[in-house]
Design a protein around this motif. Structure first.
Motif: not given
Length: 335
Positions: A151-167
């Protein structure tokens, strides 16, 4: 009358062009040879080639040409992107790279959950997905294909808490690579979620300037399968972060610490103590590094192939010569 004459001329020119193409030497090649030639074309040229003649159209539709789809080389409108996804992508696609609209004049266009759902439907075998320069604020992580390996997300706007779904333990069960270069909103709390990706082998956090020792501790203790870690231009990472890396990431092979100005000899000593498998180490512009670190690296890291010390002005040329003798198979860069 004039319009009819012009139409006849256009039809005549088109027919002549088709005849020229069909009698060209390249069209006499067998289909398998033509397919091999088409494999060297980028996606834009490939799409243009499909309009040359009927034969080329059918050849361009061959699924073997659409395993790797890189759409980053030229600007696309959202409408064109949708068209390519619907008409060109299929279950043969294993790698899809898309460039979004951040920094362009297309301010009202963005990657959407519906587009990602369409990609998931059309490309069930997708392994690598690149969404660079994309605004992910309205796109939940759960919209992404769950069986990705990269998964390549370079130079993207990833908001705070976006990865919480990975839990969720079943999310991204096969992910090997995560690239977050220039995702400047990523911080320590996000790494607390990313640590659930136990299968990760390659993690790129370069230019994530909010990431510090606390986040490094999360990933070091939990992502013990990491072989590549990029922390270049992460100024909040200190000697304490290196201590956690050296203690837990013992199979690490590639480590990039470019321009991490707060790193000293103490951090390097604790870092390399257990990293006997290290093959690439970048310490460029780490100005606090001295010959003490260099001697410890030569002592512990016998498998090193590349050691970049560019800008480490506290290391003397004499000590550098000695290190090159000890690490005879290693390229040591220093100016």
């Amino acid at each position: 009358m004039a319009s009819c004459t012009a139409a006849k001329r256009r039809a005549s020119r088109k027919k002549t062009a088709v005849n020229v193409v069909q009698t060209a030497p390249i069209c006499k090649l067998p289909a398998n040879i033509m397919l091999h030639v088409f494999k060297f074309l980028d996606i834009k040229t490939l799409c243009s080639s499909s309009t040359v003649c009927r034969l080329w159209y059918h050849l361009v539709c061959d699924r073997t040409l659409w395993k790797i789809v890189d759409l980053r080389s030229w600007p696309l409108s959202l409408r064109t992107l949708w068209k390519i996804v619907r008409n060109r992508l299929s279950d043969s696609v294993v790698e899809l790279l898309i460039k979004g609209f951040i920094g362009t004049t297309k301010k009202n266009e963005n990657i959407s959950p519906s587009l990602l759902e369409e990609i998931k439907t059309k490309c069930p075998s997708l392994e690598t997905l690149g969404l660079c320069y994309c605004d992910m604020r309205n796109v939940p992580a759960q919209c992404l294909p769950r069986n990705l390996k990269s998964l390549l997300l370079d130079h993207s706007i990833v908001p705070l808490g976006w990865f919480e779904g990975l839990k969720c333990e079943q999310f991204f069960p096969n992910l090997l690579e995560l690239n977050l270069t220039y995702c400047t909103r990523v911080e320590n709390s996000d790494l607390q979620s990313i640590k659930k990706l136990k299968t990760l082998e390659r993690l790129n956090l370069s230019y994530c300037y909010r990431v510090g020792d606390e986040g490094i501790q999360h990933i070091a203790k939990n992502l013990t399968n990491l072989t590549e870690l990029n922390l270049s231009n992460c100024p909040k990472v200190t000697d304490l972060g290196l201590h956690h890396i050296g203690r837990h990431l013992t199979i690490l092979k590639n480590l990039n610490l470019l321009s991490d100005w707060r790193i000293t000899d103490a951090g390097i000593l604790s870092l390399v103590h257990s990293l006997v498998n290290l093959e690439y180490l970048n310490l460029s512009s780490c100005k606090e590094i001295t010959s003490v670190s260099l001697f410890e690296i030569t002592e512990k890291c016998k498998k090193l192939k590349v050691l970049d010390l560019t800008g480490c002005c506290a290391i003397s040329e004499k000590d550098l010569k000695d290190a090159r003798i000890i690490l005879s198979n290693c390229v040591i860069q220093w100016t």
